[in-house]
Design an enzyme around this catalytic site. Sequence first.
Site, PDB file in Angstrom:
ATOM      1  N   LYS A 169     -17.623  13.433  -6.623  1.00 56.54           N
ATOM      2  CA  LYS A 169     -16.681  14.453  -7.020  1.00 56.54           C
ATOM      3  C   LYS A 169     -17.021  14.766  -8.508  1.00 56.54           C
ATOM      4  O   LYS A 169     -17.873  15.757  -8.506  1.00 56.54           O
ATOM      5  CB  LYS A 169     -15.340  13.909  -6.708  1.00 56.54           C
ATOM      6  CG  LYS A 169     -15.036  13.796  -5.299  1.00 56.54           C
ATOM      7  CD  LYS A 169     -13.733  13.197  -4.998  1.00 56.54           C
ATOM      8  CE  LYS A 169     -13.446  13.211  -3.434  1.00 56.54           C
ATOM      9  NZ  LYS A 169     -14.415  12.249  -2.730  1.00 56.54           N
ATOM     10  N   HIS A 184     -10.610  10.773  -7.602  1.00 56.74           N
ATOM     11  CA  HIS A 184     -10.264  12.067  -7.964  1.00 56.74           C
ATOM     12  C   HIS A 184      -9.875  12.294  -9.230  1.00 56.74           C
ATOM     13  O   HIS A 184      -9.440  13.226  -9.773  1.00 56.74           O
ATOM     14  CB  HIS A 184      -9.172  12.965  -6.947  1.00 56.74           C
ATOM     15  CG  HIS A 184      -9.652  12.976  -5.519  1.00 56.74           C
ATOM     16  ND1 HIS A 184     -10.199  14.022  -5.129  1.00 56.74           N
ATOM     17  CD2 HIS A 184      -9.317  12.059  -4.504  1.00 56.74           C
ATOM     18  CE1 HIS A 184     -10.506  13.912  -3.928  1.00 56.74           C
ATOM     19  NE2 HIS A 184      -9.942  12.766  -3.568  1.00 56.74           N
ATOM     20  N   THR A 194     -15.863   6.961  -6.986  1.00 55.97           N
ATOM     21  CA  THR A 194     -17.033   7.738  -6.224  1.00 55.97           C
ATOM     22  C   THR A 194     -18.142   8.752  -7.390  1.00 55.97           C
ATOM     23  O   THR A 194     -17.468   8.983  -8.325  1.00 55.97           O
ATOM     24  CB  THR A 194     -16.287   8.854  -5.414  1.00 55.97           C
ATOM     25  OG1 THR A 194     -17.263   9.369  -4.707  1.00 55.97           O
ATOM     26  CG2 THR A 194     -15.479  10.029  -5.951  1.00 55.97           C
ATOM     27  N   SER A 231       0.949  -1.036   0.194  1.00 57.99           N
ATOM     28  CA  SER A 231      -0.141  -0.028   0.084  1.00 57.99           C
ATOM     29  C   SER A 231       0.942   1.220   0.085  1.00 57.99           C
ATOM     30  O   SER A 231       1.952   1.421   0.947  1.00 57.99           O
ATOM     31  CB  SER A 231      -0.951   0.096   1.172  1.00 57.99           C
ATOM     32  OG  SER A 231      -1.620   1.165   1.289  1.00 57.99           O
ATOM     33  N   THR A 284     -26.184  -1.407   5.312  1.00 59.48           N
ATOM     34  CA  THR A 284     -26.654   0.092   5.108  1.00 59.48           C
ATOM     35  C   THR A 284     -27.614   0.398   4.407  1.00 59.48           C
ATOM     36  O   THR A 284     -27.848  -0.462   3.117  1.00 59.48           O
ATOM     37  CB  THR A 284     -25.194   0.469   4.559  1.00 59.48           C
ATOM     38  OG1 THR A 284     -24.099   0.382   5.430  1.00 59.48           O
ATOM     39  CG2 THR A 284     -25.396   2.191   4.400  1.00 59.48           C
ATOM     40  N   THR A 285     -28.315   1.264   4.412  1.00 60.63           N
ATOM     41  CA  THR A 285     -29.730   1.531   3.730  1.00 60.63           C
ATOM     42  C   THR A 285     -29.084   1.920   2.155  1.00 60.63           C
ATOM     43  O   THR A 285     -27.993   2.758   2.237  1.00 60.63           O
ATOM     44  CB  THR A 285     -30.440   2.688   4.259  1.00 60.63           C
ATOM     45  OG1 THR A 285     -31.050   2.192   5.348  1.00 60.63           O
ATOM     46  CG2 THR A 285     -31.528   3.244   3.299  1.00 60.63           C
TER      47      THR A 285
END
Length: 414
Positions: free
Chosen positions: A248, A217, A245, A137, A277-278
Amino acid sequence: MNHYLEHFSRNMGEGGVPEAKREFLEIGRLAGKFPAARSLRDGVTSEISVWCSNDYLGMGQHPLVLAATREALDEYGAGSGGSRNIGGTNHYHVLLEKELADLHGKADALLFTSGYTANDGALTVLAGRPENCVVFSDEMNHASIIDGLRHSGAEKRIFRHNDTAHLEELISATDPDRPKMIVMESVYSMGGDVAPLAEIARIAREHGAMTFLDEVHAVGMYGPEGAGIAAGLGIADEFTVIMGTLAKGFGTTGGYIAGPAELVDAVRGLSRPFIFTTALPPAVAAGALAAVRHLRTSEEERDRLRENARLTHRLLREHGIPFVSDGSHIVSIFVGDDALARRISALLLARHGIYVQAINAPSVRVGQEILRSAPGAVHEPAEVEGFVAALDGIWRELGVTRAQGPHRSPVTDG
Protein backbone atom coordinates in the site's frame (compact mmCIF):
# COMPACT_ATOMS: atom_id res chain seq x y z
CA MET A 1 -22.86 -32.76 -13.71
CA ASN A 2 -21.63 -34.80 -10.72
CA HIS A 3 -23.20 -34.70 -7.27
CA TYR A 4 -20.62 -32.27 -5.89
CA LEU A 5 -21.28 -29.67 -8.58
CA GLU A 6 -25.03 -30.07 -8.19
CA HIS A 7 -24.83 -29.39 -4.46
CA PHE A 8 -22.32 -26.59 -4.92
CA SER A 9 -24.47 -24.76 -7.46
CA ARG A 10 -27.59 -25.23 -5.34
CA ASN A 11 -25.94 -23.61 -2.33
CA MET A 12 -24.13 -20.72 -4.00
CA GLY A 13 -26.56 -18.21 -2.53
CA GLU A 14 -26.26 -19.50 1.01
CA GLY A 15 -23.77 -18.90 3.78
CA GLY A 16 -23.06 -15.30 2.84
CA VAL A 17 -21.87 -16.13 -0.70
CA PRO A 18 -23.13 -13.41 -3.08
CA GLU A 19 -25.45 -14.63 -5.78
CA ALA A 20 -24.22 -11.97 -8.20
CA LYS A 21 -20.99 -12.83 -9.99
CA ARG A 22 -18.04 -10.66 -9.03
CA GLU A 23 -16.71 -8.79 -12.02
CA PHE A 24 -13.26 -7.25 -12.26
CA LEU A 25 -12.18 -4.32 -14.38
CA GLU A 26 -9.07 -5.10 -16.38
CA ILE A 27 -6.65 -2.23 -16.03
CA GLY A 28 -2.98 -1.54 -16.60
CA ARG A 29 -1.52 1.28 -14.56
CA LEU A 30 0.70 3.42 -16.78
CA ALA A 31 4.20 3.73 -15.35
CA GLY A 32 5.07 7.35 -14.72
CA LYS A 33 1.51 8.53 -15.38
CA PHE A 34 -0.42 7.12 -12.41
CA PRO A 35 -3.33 7.62 -11.55
CA ALA A 36 -3.76 7.16 -15.30
CA ALA A 37 -4.39 3.58 -16.38
CA ARG A 38 -5.37 1.72 -19.53
CA SER A 39 -8.66 -0.17 -19.35
CA LEU A 40 -9.92 -2.90 -21.65
CA ARG A 41 -13.73 -3.08 -21.79
CA ASP A 42 -15.78 -4.91 -24.41
CA GLY A 43 -12.74 -5.14 -26.64
CA VAL A 44 -12.12 -1.37 -26.50
CA THR A 45 -9.07 0.15 -24.80
CA SER A 46 -9.42 3.54 -23.12
CA GLU A 47 -7.51 5.63 -20.62
CA ILE A 48 -9.09 6.06 -17.20
CA SER A 49 -8.23 7.65 -13.84
CA VAL A 50 -7.94 5.33 -10.83
CA TRP A 51 -9.54 6.54 -7.57
CA CYS A 52 -9.56 3.35 -5.52
CA SER A 53 -5.96 2.19 -5.53
CA ASN A 54 -4.17 1.14 -2.34
CA ASP A 55 -0.95 2.57 -3.78
CA TYR A 56 -1.85 5.68 -1.80
CA LEU A 57 1.44 7.53 -2.25
CA GLY A 58 2.19 6.42 -5.80
CA MET A 59 5.38 4.66 -4.72
CA GLY A 60 4.69 1.80 -7.13
CA GLN A 61 5.50 4.32 -9.88
CA HIS A 62 8.29 6.24 -8.13
CA PRO A 63 11.53 6.52 -10.15
CA LEU A 64 13.68 5.39 -7.22
CA VAL A 65 11.56 2.29 -6.71
CA LEU A 66 11.52 1.42 -10.40
CA ALA A 67 15.29 1.90 -10.68
CA ALA A 68 15.99 -0.32 -7.67
CA THR A 69 13.63 -2.98 -9.01
CA ARG A 70 15.29 -2.97 -12.44
CA GLU A 71 18.77 -3.16 -10.97
CA ALA A 72 17.89 -6.17 -8.79
CA LEU A 73 16.04 -7.80 -11.68
CA ASP A 74 19.08 -7.51 -13.91
CA GLU A 75 21.36 -8.85 -11.18
CA TYR A 76 19.24 -11.69 -9.72
CA GLY A 77 16.51 -12.48 -12.24
CA ALA A 78 12.73 -12.71 -11.90
CA GLY A 79 12.22 -15.11 -9.00
CA SER A 80 13.73 -15.99 -5.65
CA GLY A 81 14.15 -19.65 -6.51
CA GLY A 82 12.58 -21.13 -3.41
CA SER A 83 11.32 -20.65 0.12
CA ARG A 84 13.44 -18.76 2.60
CA ASN A 85 14.60 -22.10 4.03
CA ILE A 86 15.58 -23.56 0.67
CA GLY A 87 17.77 -21.13 -1.22
CA GLY A 88 15.25 -18.31 -1.32
CA THR A 89 16.85 -15.85 1.11
CA ASN A 90 18.44 -13.01 -0.84
CA HIS A 91 20.48 -10.17 0.64
CA TYR A 92 17.65 -7.76 -0.19
CA HIS A 93 15.33 -9.76 2.11
CA VAL A 94 17.84 -9.36 4.92
CA LEU A 95 18.33 -5.63 4.28
CA LEU A 96 14.58 -5.01 4.10
CA GLU A 97 13.87 -6.84 7.35
CA LYS A 98 16.55 -4.79 9.12
CA GLU A 99 15.11 -1.58 7.68
CA LEU A 100 11.57 -2.44 8.79
CA ALA A 101 12.68 -3.40 12.30
CA ASP A 102 14.50 -0.07 12.57
CA LEU A 103 11.52 1.85 11.18
CA HIS A 104 9.31 0.51 13.96
CA GLY A 105 11.93 0.55 16.71
CA LYS A 106 11.69 -3.21 17.15
CA ALA A 107 14.40 -5.85 17.61
CA ASP A 108 13.52 -7.93 14.57
CA ALA A 109 11.23 -8.16 11.55
CA LEU A 110 10.07 -10.93 9.23
CA LEU A 111 8.85 -10.74 5.62
CA PHE A 112 5.86 -12.62 4.22
CA THR A 113 4.64 -12.83 0.64
CA SER A 114 1.50 -10.82 1.46
CA GLY A 115 -0.15 -8.91 4.26
CA TYR A 116 -2.80 -11.62 4.43
CA THR A 117 -0.25 -14.38 5.06
CA ALA A 118 1.58 -12.16 7.56
CA ASN A 119 -1.54 -11.85 9.71
CA ASP A 120 -2.60 -15.44 9.24
CA GLY A 121 0.86 -16.93 9.74
CA ALA A 122 1.91 -14.75 12.66
CA LEU A 123 -1.34 -14.90 14.63
CA THR A 124 -1.61 -18.66 14.22
CA VAL A 125 1.67 -18.94 16.14
CA LEU A 126 1.49 -16.00 18.54
CA ALA A 127 -2.06 -16.72 19.71
CA GLY A 128 -1.80 -20.47 19.44
CA ARG A 129 1.43 -21.32 21.25
CA PRO A 130 0.77 -19.94 24.76
CA GLU A 131 -1.43 -22.43 26.60
CA ASN A 132 -4.93 -21.16 27.43
CA CYS A 133 -4.42 -17.86 25.59
CA VAL A 134 -7.48 -15.63 25.15
CA VAL A 135 -7.61 -13.08 22.35
CA PHE A 136 -9.65 -9.86 22.31
CA SER A 137 -10.34 -8.85 18.72
CA ASP A 138 -12.11 -5.81 17.28
CA GLU A 139 -15.29 -6.88 15.48
CA MET A 140 -14.20 -5.06 12.31
CA ASN A 141 -10.80 -6.71 12.03
CA HIS A 142 -9.71 -7.90 8.60
CA ALA A 143 -10.45 -11.38 7.30
CA SER A 144 -6.76 -12.28 7.54
CA ILE A 145 -6.82 -11.57 11.28
CA ILE A 146 -10.00 -13.61 11.68
CA ASP A 147 -8.44 -16.53 9.82
CA GLY A 148 -5.19 -16.36 11.80
CA LEU A 149 -7.07 -16.46 15.09
CA ARG A 150 -9.23 -19.34 13.89
CA HIS A 151 -6.15 -21.29 12.89
CA SER A 152 -4.50 -20.59 16.24
CA GLY A 153 -7.24 -22.39 18.15
CA ALA A 154 -7.12 -19.70 20.85
CA GLU A 155 -10.29 -18.59 22.59
CA LYS A 156 -11.51 -15.39 20.97
CA ARG A 157 -13.67 -12.65 22.47
CA ILE A 158 -14.98 -9.93 20.17
CA PHE A 159 -15.29 -6.35 21.34
CA ARG A 160 -17.49 -3.81 19.60
CA HIS A 161 -15.70 -1.74 17.00
CA ASN A 162 -13.38 0.81 18.61
CA ASP A 163 -15.34 0.44 21.87
CA THR A 164 -12.69 0.51 24.58
CA ALA A 165 -15.28 0.35 27.37
CA HIS A 166 -16.49 -2.97 25.97
CA LEU A 167 -12.90 -4.19 25.60
CA GLU A 168 -12.15 -3.29 29.21
CA GLU A 169 -15.34 -4.98 30.37
CA LEU A 170 -14.39 -8.21 28.60
CA ILE A 171 -10.78 -8.25 29.70
CA SER A 172 -11.65 -7.37 33.31
CA ALA A 173 -13.93 -10.41 33.46
CA THR A 174 -11.10 -12.71 32.41
CA ASP A 175 -8.84 -14.65 34.77
CA PRO A 176 -5.89 -12.28 35.36
CA ASP A 177 -3.45 -15.20 35.18
CA ARG A 178 -4.43 -16.20 31.64
CA PRO A 179 -2.18 -15.06 28.77
CA LYS A 180 -4.01 -12.32 26.86
CA MET A 181 -3.68 -10.70 23.47
CA ILE A 182 -5.47 -7.66 22.02
CA VAL A 183 -5.65 -7.47 18.22
CA MET A 184 -6.73 -4.39 16.32
CA GLU A 185 -6.05 -2.29 13.23
CA SER A 186 -4.94 1.32 13.32
CA VAL A 187 -6.79 2.48 10.18
CA TYR A 188 -9.74 0.31 9.14
CA SER A 189 -9.67 -0.51 5.46
CA MET A 190 -13.33 -0.09 4.53
CA GLY A 191 -14.49 2.73 6.79
CA GLY A 192 -11.20 4.60 7.03
CA ASP A 193 -11.73 5.27 10.74
CA VAL A 194 -8.88 5.18 13.25
CA ALA A 195 -8.64 3.06 16.40
CA PRO A 196 -8.31 4.69 19.87
CA LEU A 197 -4.79 3.32 20.24
CA ALA A 198 -3.76 5.27 23.35
CA GLU A 199 -6.70 3.91 25.31
CA ILE A 200 -6.14 0.37 24.02
CA ALA A 201 -2.49 0.61 25.05
CA ARG A 202 -3.54 1.67 28.54
CA ILE A 203 -5.92 -1.28 28.87
CA ALA A 204 -3.26 -3.69 27.64
CA ARG A 205 -0.71 -2.29 30.08
CA GLU A 206 -3.03 -2.48 33.07
CA HIS A 207 -4.10 -6.05 32.29
CA GLY A 208 -0.74 -7.42 31.20
CA ALA A 209 -1.92 -8.15 27.65
CA MET A 210 0.25 -8.58 24.59
CA THR A 211 -0.80 -6.35 21.66
CA PHE A 212 -0.80 -7.08 17.93
CA LEU A 213 -1.37 -3.96 15.82
CA ASP A 214 -2.18 -4.15 12.11
CA GLU A 215 -0.91 -0.90 10.53
CA VAL A 216 -1.27 -1.89 6.88
CA HIS A 217 -3.29 1.20 5.91
CA ALA A 218 -1.00 3.49 7.90
CA VAL A 219 2.63 2.52 7.29
CA GLY A 220 4.26 4.96 4.90
CA MET A 221 1.38 7.43 5.31
CA TYR A 222 1.38 8.37 9.01
CA GLY A 223 3.80 8.97 11.84
CA PRO A 224 7.46 9.98 11.87
CA GLU A 225 9.23 8.49 8.84
CA GLY A 226 5.96 6.76 7.91
CA ALA A 227 6.14 4.37 10.86
CA GLY A 228 2.36 4.44 11.42
CA ILE A 229 -0.36 5.80 13.68
CA ALA A 230 1.10 4.42 16.93
CA ALA A 231 4.46 6.02 16.17
CA GLY A 232 2.70 9.29 15.40
CA LEU A 233 1.14 9.16 18.88
CA GLY A 234 4.52 8.35 20.42
CA ILE A 235 3.31 4.99 21.73
CA ALA A 236 4.70 2.47 19.23
CA ASP A 237 6.74 0.85 21.99
CA GLU A 238 3.49 -0.04 23.80
CA PHE A 239 2.45 -2.37 20.98
CA THR A 240 4.25 -5.69 21.17
CA VAL A 241 4.06 -6.62 17.50
CA ILE A 242 3.47 -4.27 14.57
CA MET A 243 2.17 -5.83 11.37
CA GLY A 244 2.45 -3.98 8.10
CA THR A 245 2.39 -4.31 4.34
CA LEU A 246 4.61 -3.33 1.44
CA ALA A 247 1.64 -3.29 -0.94
CA LYS A 248 0.00 0.00 0.00
CA GLY A 249 2.02 2.98 1.18
CA PHE A 250 5.23 1.37 -0.07
CA GLY A 251 3.74 0.52 -3.47
CA THR A 252 5.05 -3.01 -4.06
CA THR A 253 3.84 -6.28 -2.52
CA GLY A 254 4.41 -8.40 0.58
CA GLY A 255 3.71 -8.21 4.30
CA TYR A 256 5.74 -8.23 7.49
CA ILE A 257 5.75 -8.25 11.26
CA ALA A 258 8.14 -6.37 13.55
CA GLY A 259 8.56 -7.06 17.25
CA PRO A 260 10.63 -8.69 19.98
CA ALA A 261 13.27 -11.07 18.66
CA GLU A 262 11.88 -14.02 20.64
CA LEU A 263 8.41 -13.68 19.11
CA VAL A 264 9.62 -12.99 15.58
CA ASP A 265 11.96 -15.99 15.78
CA ALA A 266 9.08 -18.18 16.92
CA VAL A 267 7.03 -17.13 13.89
CA ARG A 268 10.06 -17.66 11.63
CA GLY A 269 10.43 -21.20 12.91
CA LEU A 270 6.79 -22.27 13.20
CA SER A 271 4.62 -20.31 10.75
CA ARG A 272 3.49 -22.56 7.92
CA PRO A 273 2.60 -19.67 5.52
CA PHE A 274 6.19 -18.44 5.96
CA ILE A 275 8.04 -21.76 5.87
CA PHE A 276 6.18 -23.35 2.96
CA THR A 277 5.94 -20.37 0.59
CA THR A 278 8.37 -19.22 -2.08
CA ALA A 279 10.09 -16.03 -0.98
CA LEU A 280 9.40 -12.61 -2.48
CA PRO A 281 11.39 -12.02 -5.68
CA PRO A 282 14.60 -10.08 -4.91
CA ALA A 283 13.52 -7.33 -7.30
CA VAL A 284 10.32 -6.81 -5.28
CA ALA A 285 12.27 -6.67 -2.02
CA ALA A 286 14.73 -4.20 -3.56
CA GLY A 287 11.91 -1.95 -4.75
CA ALA A 288 10.23 -2.09 -1.35
CA LEU A 289 13.50 -1.27 0.37
CA ALA A 290 13.91 1.81 -1.84
CA ALA A 291 10.34 2.89 -1.03
CA VAL A 292 10.79 2.49 2.73
CA ARG A 293 14.08 4.37 2.72
CA HIS A 294 12.66 7.20 0.62
CA LEU A 295 9.58 7.65 2.78
CA ARG A 296 11.68 7.71 5.94
CA THR A 297 13.22 10.97 4.71
CA SER A 298 10.48 12.53 2.54
CA GLU A 299 7.33 14.28 3.82
CA GLU A 300 6.23 15.45 0.38
CA GLU A 301 4.07 12.42 -0.42
CA ARG A 302 2.43 12.37 3.02
CA ASP A 303 1.68 16.10 2.83
CA ARG A 304 -0.05 15.72 -0.54
CA LEU A 305 -2.05 12.76 0.72
CA ARG A 306 -3.31 14.72 3.74
CA GLU A 307 -4.18 17.75 1.64
CA ASN A 308 -6.17 15.71 -0.87
CA ALA A 309 -8.03 13.84 1.86
CA ARG A 310 -9.01 17.09 3.58
CA LEU A 311 -10.11 18.63 0.30
CA THR A 312 -12.23 15.58 -0.56
CA HIS A 313 -13.89 15.56 2.88
CA ARG A 314 -14.69 19.27 2.64
CA LEU A 315 -16.14 19.06 -0.87
CA LEU A 316 -18.24 16.01 -0.06
CA ARG A 317 -19.69 17.82 2.98
CA GLU A 318 -20.48 20.89 0.89
CA HIS A 319 -22.37 18.74 -1.65
CA GLY A 320 -24.13 16.62 0.96
CA ILE A 321 -22.60 13.38 -0.30
CA PRO A 322 -22.44 10.93 2.64
CA PHE A 323 -19.19 9.31 3.64
CA VAL A 324 -18.25 6.97 6.45
CA SER A 325 -15.37 8.69 8.24
CA ASP A 326 -13.10 11.71 7.93
CA GLY A 327 -10.42 10.07 10.06
CA SER A 328 -8.00 9.11 7.31
CA HIS A 329 -7.14 9.15 3.61
CA ILE A 330 -9.67 6.36 2.87
CA VAL A 331 -12.85 8.15 1.83
CA SER A 332 -15.66 5.59 1.71
CA ILE A 333 -18.75 7.10 0.12
CA PHE A 334 -21.85 5.58 1.68
CA VAL A 335 -24.54 4.23 -0.66
CA GLY A 336 -26.24 1.44 1.30
CA ASP A 337 -27.54 -0.51 -1.67
CA ASP A 338 -25.61 -3.00 -3.80
CA ALA A 339 -27.33 -2.37 -7.14
CA LEU A 340 -27.18 1.41 -6.69
CA ALA A 341 -23.49 1.36 -5.75
CA ARG A 342 -22.72 -0.70 -8.86
CA ARG A 343 -24.72 1.68 -11.02
CA ILE A 344 -22.94 4.77 -9.67
CA SER A 345 -19.57 3.09 -10.21
CA ALA A 346 -20.51 2.20 -13.79
CA LEU A 347 -21.69 5.75 -14.56
CA LEU A 348 -18.50 7.27 -13.17
CA LEU A 349 -16.44 5.04 -15.41
CA ALA A 350 -18.54 5.33 -18.57
CA ARG A 351 -19.11 9.08 -18.46
CA HIS A 352 -16.07 10.46 -16.67
CA GLY A 353 -13.38 7.80 -16.99
CA ILE A 354 -13.26 7.65 -13.17
CA TYR A 355 -12.73 4.21 -11.66
CA VAL A 356 -14.06 3.74 -8.12
CA GLN A 357 -14.97 0.19 -7.17
CA ALA A 358 -18.35 -0.51 -5.57
CA ILE A 359 -17.85 -2.63 -2.43
CA ASN A 360 -20.44 -5.20 -1.35
CA ALA A 361 -20.69 -8.28 0.90
CA PRO A 362 -18.62 -9.91 2.28
CA SER A 363 -16.23 -6.93 2.30
CA VAL A 364 -19.00 -4.88 3.93
CA ARG A 365 -22.28 -5.98 5.48
CA VAL A 366 -25.41 -6.15 3.35
CA GLY A 367 -27.06 -2.72 3.42
CA GLN A 368 -23.76 -0.92 4.02
CA GLU A 369 -22.42 -0.90 0.46
CA ILE A 370 -19.93 1.83 -0.36
CA LEU A 371 -17.80 3.35 -3.07
CA ARG A 372 -14.34 3.00 -1.56
CA SER A 373 -12.42 5.97 -2.89
CA ALA A 374 -8.83 6.82 -2.05
CA PRO A 375 -7.71 10.19 -3.38
CA GLY A 376 -3.96 9.69 -3.29
CA ALA A 377 -0.84 11.78 -3.27
CA VAL A 378 -0.71 11.51 -7.06
CA HIS A 379 -4.02 13.28 -7.66
CA GLU A 380 -4.08 17.01 -8.35
CA PRO A 381 -6.50 19.27 -6.40
CA ALA A 382 -8.35 20.07 -9.65
CA GLU A 383 -8.85 16.35 -10.19
CA VAL A 384 -10.33 16.03 -6.70
CA GLU A 385 -12.75 18.84 -7.50
CA GLY A 386 -13.72 17.11 -10.75
CA PHE A 387 -14.23 13.80 -8.96
CA VAL A 388 -16.65 15.30 -6.43
CA ALA A 389 -18.44 17.28 -9.16
CA ALA A 390 -18.99 14.03 -11.08
CA LEU A 391 -20.39 12.38 -7.96
CA ASP A 392 -22.67 15.35 -7.34
CA GLY A 393 -24.09 15.15 -10.86
CA ILE A 394 -24.85 11.45 -10.53
CA TRP A 395 -26.35 11.98 -7.06
CA ARG A 396 -28.65 14.60 -8.56
CA GLU A 397 -29.59 12.52 -11.58
CA LEU A 398 -30.38 9.37 -9.61
CA GLY A 399 -31.95 11.12 -6.64
CA VAL A 400 -29.56 9.52 -4.19
CA THR A 401 -30.06 10.50 -0.54
CA ARG A 402 -27.99 13.47 0.58
CA ALA A 403 -26.21 13.68 3.93
CA GLN A 404 -26.93 16.10 6.72
CA GLY A 405 -23.31 16.53 7.75
CA PRO A 406 -20.76 13.72 7.48
CA HIS A 407 -22.33 10.28 7.46
CA ARG A 408 -20.83 7.60 9.65
CA SER A 409 -21.90 4.00 9.37
CA PRO A 410 -20.11 0.92 10.70
CA VAL A 411 -18.65 -1.29 8.03
CA THR A 412 -16.63 -4.47 8.09
CA ASP A 413 -13.91 -6.06 6.01
CA GLY A 414 -14.30 -9.73 6.76
